[in-house]
Design a protein around this motif. Structure first.
Motif, short mmCIF file in Angstrom:
data_model
loop_
_atom_site.label_atom_id
_atom_site.label_comp_id
_atom_site.label_asym_id
_atom_site.label_seq_id
_atom_site.Cartn_x
_atom_site.Cartn_y
_atom_site.Cartn_z
N ASN A 1 68.15 62.02 59.15
CA ASN A 1 66.87 61.76 59.79
C ASN A 1 65.70 62.21 58.90
N ARG A 2 64.49 61.91 59.33
CA ARG A 2 63.29 62.19 58.55
C ARG A 2 63.14 63.69 58.29
N GLU A 3 63.44 64.52 59.23
CA GLU A 3 63.32 65.97 59.05
C GLU A 3 64.26 66.46 57.94
N ALA A 4 65.47 65.96 57.93
CA ALA A 4 66.43 66.35 56.88
C ALA A 4 65.94 65.90 55.51
N TYR A 5 65.39 64.68 55.43
CA TYR A 5 64.83 64.21 54.16
C TYR A 5 63.64 65.07 53.73
N SER A 6 62.83 65.46 54.68
CA SER A 6 61.67 66.30 54.38
C SER A 6 62.10 67.65 53.82
N ILE A 7 63.11 68.22 54.41
CA ILE A 7 63.63 69.51 53.91
C ILE A 7 64.18 69.34 52.49
N ARG A 8 64.92 68.28 52.27
CA ARG A 8 65.47 68.01 50.95
C ARG A 8 64.35 67.81 49.93
N TRP A 9 63.32 67.05 50.31
CA TRP A 9 62.17 66.80 49.43
C TRP A 9 61.49 68.11 49.06
N LYS A 10 61.24 68.96 50.03
CA LYS A 10 60.57 70.24 49.78
C LYS A 10 61.41 71.15 48.89
N LEU A 11 62.71 71.15 49.07
CA LEU A 11 63.60 71.94 48.24
C LEU A 11 63.52 71.49 46.78
N HIS A 12 63.55 70.18 46.55
CA HIS A 12 63.47 69.66 45.18
C HIS A 12 62.11 69.94 44.56
N GLN A 13 61.05 69.86 45.35
CA GLN A 13 59.72 70.18 44.83
C GLN A 13 59.64 71.65 44.42
N ALA A 14 60.17 72.53 45.24
CA ALA A 14 60.14 73.96 44.94
C ALA A 14 60.98 74.27 43.70
N THR A 15 62.13 73.65 43.59
CA THR A 15 62.98 73.86 42.42
C THR A 15 62.28 73.39 41.15
N ALA A 16 61.64 72.23 41.22
CA ALA A 16 60.92 71.71 40.06
C ALA A 16 59.76 72.64 39.68
N ALA A 17 59.05 73.16 40.66
CA ALA A 17 57.93 74.08 40.39
C ALA A 17 58.42 75.36 39.73
N LEU A 18 59.54 75.89 40.20
CA LEU A 18 60.11 77.10 39.60
C LEU A 18 60.54 76.85 38.15
N ASP A 19 61.17 75.71 37.92
CA ASP A 19 61.61 75.36 36.56
C ASP A 19 60.41 75.17 35.64
N TYR A 20 59.37 74.51 36.14
CA TYR A 20 58.17 74.30 35.35
C TYR A 20 57.51 75.63 34.98
N SER A 21 57.42 76.54 35.95
CA SER A 21 56.79 77.84 35.65
C SER A 21 57.62 78.62 34.63
N LEU A 22 58.94 78.52 34.69
CA LEU A 22 59.79 79.19 33.72
C LEU A 22 59.57 78.61 32.33
N GLU A 23 59.45 77.30 32.24
CA GLU A 23 59.21 76.67 30.95
C GLU A 23 57.84 77.08 30.39
#
Length: 103
Positions: free
Chosen positions: A2-24
């Motif tokens: 459902n949309r809520e599950a996709y939203s959670i997945r989207w937010k998780l990937h955004q947070a992971t990308a932000a953490l990786d970017y800050s590390l780089e």
């Protein structure tokens, strides 16, 4: 799914990308502080720094997960603020510093 599950997945990937970017971006800081050649920046600077600090082979550093890299650099990253030119996204992120708490 459902949309809520996709939203959670989207937010998780955004947070992971932000953490990786800050590390780089932190790797760029390490390269500057340690006077690495201009060709060594980002994650390569992180790997080189950890290899020099701990005597680990570069291949070991490259094989580490991003979470493990952040943990290995916890002391160095404490209080670090991302350079203004590296900040993109929400205005609320201006002046955000990396805070790592220990129990």
């Amino acid at each position: 799914m459902n949309r809520e599950a996709y939203s959670i997945r989207w937010k998780l990937h955004q947070a992971t990308a932000a953490l990786d970017y800050s590390l780089e971006c932190f790797g760029d800081e390490l390269a500057k502080k340690n006077c690495y050649p201009k060709s060594v920046d980002g994650f390569d600077a992180v790997y080189l720094y950890l290899a020099n600090k701990h005597g680990w082979p570069i291949s070991t550093c490259r094989a580490m997960s991003r979470d493990d890299l952040r943990l290995a650099l916890a002391d160095e990253m404490q209080g670090w603020i991302m350079p203004r030119d590296a900040r993109f996204g929400l205005p609320a992120h201006e002046g955000v510093e990396v805070v790592i708490e220990r129990e």
